[in-house]
Design an enzyme around this catalytic site. Structure first.
Site, PDB file in Angstrom:
ATOM      1  N   ASN A 210      -4.152   4.227   2.682  1.00  0.00           N
ATOM      2  CA  ASN A 210      -4.579   3.663   3.960  1.00  0.00           C
ATOM      3  C   ASN A 210      -5.933   4.241   4.359  1.00  0.00           C
ATOM      4  OD1 ASN A 210      -4.164   6.094   5.715  1.00  0.00           O
ATOM      5  ND2 ASN A 210      -2.085   5.847   4.891  1.00  0.00           N
ATOM      6  N   ASP A 279       4.281   4.905   4.097  1.00  0.00           N
ATOM      7  CA  ASP A 279       5.719   4.727   4.312  1.00  0.00           C
ATOM      8  C   ASP A 279       6.425   4.341   3.019  1.00  0.00           C
ATOM      9  OD1 ASP A 279       5.992   5.267   7.086  1.00  0.00           O
ATOM     10  OD2 ASP A 279       4.892   3.408   7.493  1.00  0.00           O
ATOM     11  N   LYS A 289      -3.276   2.137 -17.619  1.00  0.00           N
ATOM     12  CA  LYS A 289      -3.830   1.161 -16.670  1.00  0.00           C
ATOM     13  C   LYS A 289      -3.202  -0.219 -16.902  1.00  0.00           C
ATOM     14  CE  LYS A 289      -8.100  -1.013 -15.228  1.00  0.00           C
ATOM     15  NZ  LYS A 289      -9.435  -1.390 -15.642  1.00  0.00           N
TER      16      LYS A 289
HETATM   17  O1  PMT Z   1      -7.782  10.141  10.079  1.00  0.00           O
HETATM   18  P1  PMT Z   1      -8.607   9.291  11.022  1.00  0.00           P
HETATM   19  O2  PMT Z   1      -9.465   8.286  10.300  1.00  0.00           O
HETATM   20  O3  PMT Z   1      -9.401  10.147  11.995  1.00  0.00           O
HETATM   21  O4  PMT Z   1      -7.610   8.428  11.908  1.00  0.00           O
HETATM   22  C1  PMT Z   1      -6.703   9.038  12.781  1.00  0.00           C
HETATM   23  C2  PMT Z   1      -5.328   8.360  12.753  1.00  0.00           C
HETATM   24  C3  PMT Z   1      -5.442   6.948  13.278  1.00  0.00           C
HETATM   25  C4  PMT Z   1      -4.781   8.352  11.333  1.00  0.00           C
HETATM   26  C5  PMT Z   1      -4.390   9.247  13.653  1.00  0.00           C
HETATM   27  O5  PMT Z   1      -4.879   9.266  14.968  1.00  0.00           O
HETATM   28  C6  PMT Z   1      -2.966   8.727  13.647  1.00  0.00           C
HETATM   29  O6  PMT Z   1      -2.596   7.842  14.375  1.00  0.00           O
HETATM   30  N1  PMT Z   1      -2.116   9.305  12.778  1.00  0.00           N
HETATM   31  C7  PMT Z   1      -0.735   8.846  12.506  1.00  0.00           C
HETATM   32  C8  PMT Z   1      -0.783   7.634  11.618  1.00  0.00           C
HETATM   33  C9  PMT Z   1       0.595   7.101  11.280  1.00  0.00           C
HETATM   34  O7  PMT Z   1       0.964   7.137  10.148  1.00  0.00           O
HETATM   35  O8  PMT Z   1       1.284   6.673  12.270  1.00  0.00           O
HETATM   36  P2  PMT Z   1       2.796   6.083  12.133  1.00  0.00           P
HETATM   37  O9  PMT Z   1       3.019   5.449  13.454  1.00  0.00           O
HETATM   38  O10 PMT Z   1       2.908   5.227  10.903  1.00  0.00           O
HETATM   39  O11 PMT Z   1       3.677   7.374  11.910  1.00  0.00           O
HETATM   40  C10 PMT Z   1       4.303   8.049  12.985  1.00  0.00           C
HETATM   41  C11 PMT Z   1       4.364   9.537  12.729  1.00  0.00           C
HETATM   42  O12 PMT Z   1       5.242   9.806  11.640  1.00  0.00           O
HETATM   43  C12 PMT Z   1       3.044  10.190  12.393  1.00  0.00           C
HETATM   44  O13 PMT Z   1       2.999  11.447  13.056  1.00  0.00           O
HETATM   45  C13 PMT Z   1       3.113  10.399  10.881  1.00  0.00           C
HETATM   46  O14 PMT Z   1       2.369  11.564  10.466  1.00  0.00           O
HETATM   47  C14 PMT Z   1       4.612  10.586  10.664  1.00  0.00           C
HETATM   48  N2  PMT Z   1       5.096  10.120   9.362  1.00  0.00           N
HETATM   49  C15 PMT Z   1       5.070   8.787   9.068  1.00  0.00           C
HETATM   50  C16 PMT Z   1       5.600   8.350   7.871  1.00  0.00           C
HETATM   51  C17 PMT Z   1       6.146   9.287   6.964  1.00  0.00           C
HETATM   52  N3  PMT Z   1       6.648   8.899   5.808  1.00  0.00           N
HETATM   53  N4  PMT Z   1       6.146  10.587   7.272  1.00  0.00           N
HETATM   54  C18 PMT Z   1       5.638  11.032   8.442  1.00  0.00           C
HETATM   55  O15 PMT Z   1       5.645  12.233   8.716  1.00  0.00           O
END
Ligand code: PMT
Length: 400
Positions: A210, A279, A289
């Protein structure tokens, strides 16, 4: 009592257009109770006269290394010993180069060599000069020696260009100085955090990933460190260099990130998940490849572990902060994530717009916790990280 009472600050002014803002900074520092003396380089005097600073500070301004009258009042060694903090604002590229090379060819560089006190720089220069490898090398040398670097800010510059290189505004600099002198709100607190994206390999050359650049997480790590925390940062592949003073570990996949997090989580007081963890990962990794052909290819994906949820579900979880990246109904989905994962706090941001979110240098957040909510409006990620670090410290102390 004003926040900087009894603090002695030596304000070094070098030759940039931002020197006019140093007069405002001087007043702000004095209003906060600091005792301020000003040293100006020769070039600075082409922008603002010493008389301006003398009138504002009520003290003679120091300009010469070898002036018998000035040396009689307070010589360079006495000035170097007097200061609790040497703040160079603005700090030009030339000043940074001279300081990095250990020059003592004017009063200010000599004081910087002679002082045992902390030195902070507020850089100000054209954005190309800031990006120039020579300036970046000088900055790295200085910060490795313990110099603090506050700024620069981004935006329209006096030269007509736009980008990083503006001196941060006097009120922000005042906040930095106040934070610097405050006993760290997070002294002795261990923080474990993730940042950047993860890459889930498909074959040796392709991956599922991503847009996360790591900017938000790295800025937050630096701000938490500034508050006194011992920060461990587990980062996916990003092109940023490790923030000074922070223990960094680089990983590639969500599984690797999870393993390193679990190694460190036991001793952590706070866990913050800023990483955009993939995810899903491809069910199968192909060792060679994958050749292209005319058939439709289907990639089968399986769920990755949710690192944040796993940390929050521990028997004795650290204070756990999540991020939520949403394109719509930001608060609604973020609150749902906070509740379902059992988080102490969540920082929600809107992604997929021109400004803010992934890759951008600025961002805005809505913070949600059990019985509260706060909006942090659009600002640079550095500024936002400073504010967020303060809020995390507040909520953490409120819980503990
Ligand atoms: O890195 P930048 O370019 O500065 O951008 C910042 C950002 C947009 C990435 C940051 O501000 C942000 O939003 N980070 C979380 C991104 C994310 O994956 O969000 P989510 O809504 O999909 O996940 C929710 C939470 O679960 C997050 O804290 C994530 O770290 C955590 N997670 C998600 C999936 C997973 N398998 N394990 C996790 O720990």
């Amino acid at each position: 009592m004003p926040s900087l009472t009894n603090k002695k600050i030596l304000l070094g002014v070098t030759g940039g257009i931002a020197a006019y803002k140093s007069a405002v900074l001087l007043r702000a520092l004095q209003s906060a109770g600091a005792d301020v003396r000003v040293v100006m380089t020769q070039a600075a005097q082409a922008f603002v006269t010493p008389l301006t600073f003398q009138a504002l500070s009520g003290h003679a301004v120091y300009t010469e290394l070898l002036d018998p009258t000035q040396e009689a009042a307070m010589d360079h060694i006495s000035l170097a010993r007097w200061a609790d903090l040497v703040l160079v604002a603005p700090a030009t590229a030339d000043f940074m180069a001279r300081a990095a090379s250990g020059h003592a060819n004017d009063l200010l560089t000599t004081i910087c060599l002679a002082t045992a006190s902390p030195i902070a720089l507020a850089p100000a220069m054209n954005q190309q000069m800031w990006f120039n490898q020579a300036t970046q090398d000088n900055l790295r040398r200085l910060t490795q020696r313990g110099y603090y670097c506050w700024g620069p800010d981004e935006g329209a510059q006096a030269c007509g260009e736009t980008g990083p290189g503006r001196m941060i505004e006097p009120e922000m600099l005042l906040q930095q100085v106040e934070t610097f002198f405050c006993p760290g709100e997070l002294d002795g607190v261990n923080i474990l955090m993730t940042a950047g994206s993860t890459r889930e390999p498909i074959d040796p050359v392709r991956f599922v990933g991503n847009r996360s650049s790591g900017k938000m997480g790295f800025a937050l790590a630096a701000s938490l460190h500034d508050l006194g925390a011992a920060v461990t940062l587990i980062s996916g592949p990003v092109s940023l260099s490790n923030p000074i003073g922070i223990l960094c570990s680089r990983v590639e996949t969500a599984d690797e990130m999870r393993s390193v997090v679990l190694e460190h989580v036991e001793n952590s007081d706070i866990f913050i998940g800023v990483a955009a963890v993939a995810d899903y990962r491809p069910r199968k990794y192909t060792g060679e490849k994958i050749k292209k052909n005319n058939e439709i290819q289907t990639l089968e994906l399986v769920r990755n572990p949710d690192i944040l949820a796993e940390v929050a579900a521990r028997e004795k979880p650290p204070f756990t902060v999540g991020f939520a990246a949403e394109t719509e109904q930001v608060e609604h989905y973020a609150e749902e994530k906070r509740r379902i994962k059992g988080l102490d706090m969540i920082a929600a941001n809107q992604v997929g717009m021109d400004e803010g979110g992934f890759e951008s240098d600025s961002n805005a957040l809505v913070l949600l916790w059990q019985d509260g909510r706060e909006v942090l409006p659009m600002m640079t990620k550095t500024q936002l990280a400073q504010q967020l670090a303060g809020r995390i410290a507040e909520r953490y102390h409120a819980r503990t």
